[in-house]
Design an enzyme around this catalytic site. Structure first.
Site, PDB file in Angstrom:
ATOM      1  CG  HIS A 172      40.279 -32.883  21.457  1.00  0.00           C
ATOM      2  ND1 HIS A 172      39.313 -31.915  21.567  1.00  0.00           N
ATOM      3  CD2 HIS A 172      41.240 -32.361  20.644  1.00  0.00           C
ATOM      4  CE1 HIS A 172      39.655 -30.866  20.832  1.00  0.00           C
ATOM      5  NE2 HIS A 172      40.826 -31.102  20.269  1.00  0.00           N
ATOM      6  CG  HIS A 174      49.956   4.508  20.865  1.00  0.00           C
ATOM      7  ND1 HIS A 174      50.235   3.876  22.064  1.00  0.00           N
ATOM      8  CD2 HIS A 174      48.611   4.721  20.864  1.00  0.00           C
ATOM      9  CE1 HIS A 174      49.116   3.738  22.758  1.00  0.00           C
ATOM     10  NE2 HIS A 174      48.112   4.236  22.053  1.00  0.00           N
ATOM     11  CG  HIS A 201      47.731   7.734  14.282  1.00  0.00           C
ATOM     12  ND1 HIS A 201      46.594   8.022  13.557  1.00  0.00           N
ATOM     13  CD2 HIS A 201      47.731   8.599  15.337  1.00  0.00           C
ATOM     14  CE1 HIS A 201      45.922   9.012  14.156  1.00  0.00           C
ATOM     15  NE2 HIS A 201      46.593   9.389  15.234  1.00  0.00           N
ATOM     16  CG  ASP A 256      33.775 -26.711  26.848  1.00  0.00           C
ATOM     17  OD1 ASP A 256      32.878 -26.046  27.397  1.00  0.00           O
ATOM     18  OD2 ASP A 256      33.741 -27.944  26.733  1.00  0.00           O
ATOM     19  NE  ARG A 289      48.760  12.751  15.572  1.00  0.00           N
ATOM     20  CZ  ARG A 289      49.402  13.194  16.644  1.00  0.00           C
ATOM     21  NH1 ARG A 289      50.667  12.894  16.831  1.00  0.00           N
ATOM     22  NH2 ARG A 289      48.782  13.928  17.537  1.00  0.00           N
ATOM     23  CG  LEU A 306      39.508 -23.496  18.782  1.00  0.00           C
ATOM     24  CD1 LEU A 306      39.775 -24.197  20.102  1.00  0.00           C
ATOM     25  CD2 LEU A 306      38.318 -24.138  18.067  1.00  0.00           C
ATOM     26  CG  PHE A 358      46.432  -0.752  18.470  1.00  0.00           C
ATOM     27  CD1 PHE A 358      47.360  -1.242  19.379  1.00  0.00           C
ATOM     28  CD2 PHE A 358      46.004   0.556  18.612  1.00  0.00           C
ATOM     29  CE1 PHE A 358      47.840  -0.455  20.414  1.00  0.00           C
ATOM     30  CE2 PHE A 358      46.470   1.355  19.642  1.00  0.00           C
ATOM     31  CZ  PHE A 358      47.397   0.858  20.552  1.00  0.00           C
ATOM     32  CB  SER A 363      42.095   9.115  15.474  1.00  0.00           C
ATOM     33  OG  SER A 363      42.009   9.844  16.676  1.00  0.00           O
TER      34      SER A 363
END
Length: 657
Positions: free
Chosen positions: A260, A472, A460, A155, A519, A117, A436, A383
């Site tokens: 549902h 990080h 990085h 929804d 990096r 979803l 990330f 970066s």
């Protein structure tokens, strides 16, 4: 609602009931509630044709609430796509054309894989972006790419965080040709919506710079038609058409979560069909309903498609537009090799450069011959080096821009890229810090499942991030991405390999590629080779005579392995160094090639990577890596703390003798 509309909608709902009952599996709730909305969209507005389900200038439709797939398959069947009643009867069965959730490339007429979803909304945003991008690429853009993007959500989609990332971006970019139909039925799987959700959706969209049109009765075809017509006239904003429906309409359990995700069953199904005034055997489609779809959706799409083909022929024949038209046809094809540069640039021996910088230079080098290349990053362009120096920003005022400022929206960014590639006509990339990629993983998985050649620039790449510390510094992210079927992860060792990674990623037709970038500066290796990178692994530094061990490394650790090789040779230990930037590329090579590169038994092989050792054991018995989190300090101190030094590596190999 006139009698023709009433009969057609009753037929749609009945087919949904029969399809789900036959499988004894599926989600009738939204399918029954949203049937009038999709009926209205398909018969009165959507421009597409089964004559060519991939026709470039068709309207796009994304079923974000993919669990309502029975409704989409029913619509496609009635519209004449390659879904028969027998296919409907095989709903959710092995190898059928009607899987539980829609799959792009598997079922004729499906524009996007959906089901998780919220992602469908993002994919629709990406499609709407690509529509404007392609339009802006050509002087005749209005003639070759000028269509709407529609999506249907519920929804649940709007509760997922990615939806707000996407809604916010679409409003900011003023994607006025994006229309989102919202089935507001006030029920989720666990019960009434108010158990978990009480926000004012209308105000949320208004605050995000959308127009909002409400339809009080989800069965009111004329009101839905009026709302969509009004939405199509918007010049400034995307539009939410908020349709208040009753989940499982017609069932004895309508309006509740009981309908549902559970088949109605024979008794309730029959009663529901009778409530629609539909008293026929299962899987019955009246001829007048088939004629209605043929004379509305079918006729409209066929006419538009033929007119489009005539336009293309004129553009191709006109001396003023012929060259530009050829570029349009060329860039929309699959022959990527023909518009990549024919050669690599010259590399300076003895140079030292981070692979993120090398990637940025490669990107700008490639743009010179790829005018349909678009991309950007999640607010880290400076970066991750994702900026196209000769490009401007793609925004609400400039549809000809190539640099996309995604903002801090990693998940929506990756998912919208899927939509851009599903739309076609563009090649794209997105950038973020490697750690990330966790935020992006569901969208990367969707790209892999959809066989899209998405490109992820993830910088990085290790504990060499340094002072920013463990939050990080990626550890397990490479193992995560390598574990996703159909994803190619490339971790280049130097500038030459980075260019090779870019060429390989752009040559991919159906595999997403993650390019993992450093990096810190890395030396240009004497034996590195961008073309050899495409084999996944190769000998970057040979043994002197007879190798006693093989050191296998990726990225920055390849130069570390070469340094350790020199120390070991001083001690009379001869080793081979293999650069392995991409496991999946290497695994696709034949046995003979793989044995020629890793020419010793696994017990004589040592892997080196400043990341989790997970998975390396299939290549090497000894794995030098990091199975803990990092530390905050200057990069050189962190690297030393965790023993990624030539002396330590040489010592570990020496201990194996």
């Amino acid at each position: 609602m006139n009698k023709n509309d009433q009969l057609a909608i009753a037929t749609i709902r009945s087919l949904c009931i029969d399809t789900i009952n036959k499988a004894n599996s599926g989600h009738p709730g939204m399918a029954l509630g949203s049937a009038p909305a999709l009926y209205t969209l398909f018969t009165r507005h959507l421009v597409a044709t089964p004559l060519n389900s991939r026709w470039f200038n068709r309207d796009r439709f994304v079923l974000s609430s993919g669990h309502a797939s029975a409704l989409l398959y029913t619509m496609l069947h009635l519209c004449g796509y390659k879904i028969s009643l027998d296919d409907m009867k095989q709903f959710r069965q092995i190898d059928s054309l009607t899987p539980g959730h829609p799959e792009f490339g598997w079922t004729d007429g499906v524009d996007a894989t959906s089901g998780p979803l919220g992602q469908g909304i993002s994919q629709a945003v990406g499609m709407a972006m690509a529509e404007r991008m392609v339009n802006g690429l050509y002087s005749f853009g209005d003639e070759i790419c000028n269509h709407y993007t529609y999506a249907l959500c519920g929804d649940g989609c709007l509760e997922e965080g990615i939806s707000q990332e996407s809604i916010s971006l679409a409003g900011h970019l003023k994607l006025n040709k994006l229309i989102l139909l919202y089935d507001a039925n006030q029920v989720t799987l666990d019960g009434a919506l108010d158990l978990s959700f009480s926000e004012q959706v209308k105000n949320r969209f208004l605050a995000s710079e959308w127009d909002v049109i409400e339809v009080a009765d989800g069965n009111d075809v004329e009101a839905i038609d009026t709302a969509i017509s009004k939405a199509k006239k918007s010049k400034e904003k995307p539009t939410l058409v908020m349709i208040h429906t009753i989940i499982g309409f017609g069932s004895a359990k309508q309006g509740t979560n009981k309908v549902h995700g559970n088949p109605l069953g024979a008794e309730d199904g029959k009663a529901a069909k009778l409530s629609y005034g539909f008293d026929h055997e299962d899987f019955f489609v009246p001829e007048e309903v088939r004629d209605l779809f043929k004379n509305t959706f079918g006729a409209r799409g066929e006419k538009a498609y033929k007119e489009y083909e005539e336009k293309l022929a004129k553009l191709a024949a006109d001396k003023k537009t012929k060259d530009e038209y050829n570029r349009f046809a060329y860039l929309n094809g699959v022959d990527v090799d023909s518009y990549l540069p024919g050669v690599y640039p010259d590399f300076e021996n003895g140079s030292s450069k981070s692979t993120r910088v090398a990637s940025g230079q490669a990107l700008n080098y490639l743009m010179l011959s790829m005018p349909n290349l678009f991309g950007g990053s999640a607010d880290v362009a400076g970066s991750v080096m994702t900026k196209l120096e000769n490009g401007t920003n793609f925004d609400a005022n400039n549809r000809k821009g190539h640099n996309i400022n995604w903002g801090i929206r990693e998940f929506a960014m990756a998912s919208a890229q899927n939509g851009m590639l599903l739309h076609g006509g563009v090649r794209s990339y997105v950038g973020a810090f490697f750690v990330f990629s966790d935020y992006m993983k569901p969208a990367i998985r969707m790209a892999a499942l959809s066989h899209l050649p998405a490109i992820y620039l993830l910088s990085h790449d290790s504990i060499a991030v340094g002072e920013d510390g463990p939050t990080h510094q990626p550890i397990e992210q490479a193992a995560m991405l390598r574990s996703i079927p159909n994803v190619d992860l490339i971790r280049p060792a130097d500038e030459r390999e980075t260019y090779g990674a870019w060429f390989a990623a752009l040559q991919s037709k159906n595999h997403p590629t993650a390019i993992i970038l450093s990096r810190q500066n890395l030396p240009l290796l004497q034996g590195s080779n961008g073309e050899e990178l495409k084999k996944g692994a190769y000998v970057v530094s040979k043994e002197q005579k007879n190798a006693q061990f093989v050191l296998i490394a990726s990225g920055s650790e390849v130069s570390l392995a070469v340094q350790a090789q020199a120390l070991l040779l001083e001690k009379g230990i001869d080793v081979r160094v293999v650069s392995m930037p991409c496991w999946s590329y290497f695994d696709r090579q034949d046995n003979e090639y793989r044995a020629s590169v890793i020419n010793l038994p696994r017990e004589k092989c040592v892997s080196i990577e400043m990341l989790s050792t997970f998975g390396w054991s299939k290549y090497a018995a000894t794995n030098i890596g990091l199975d803990s989190f990092g530390a905050s300090a200057p990069a050189k101190d962190v690297i030393k703390k965790f023993n990624f030094t030539p002396e330590y590596v040489a010592g570990q190999v020496e201990n194996l003798k």
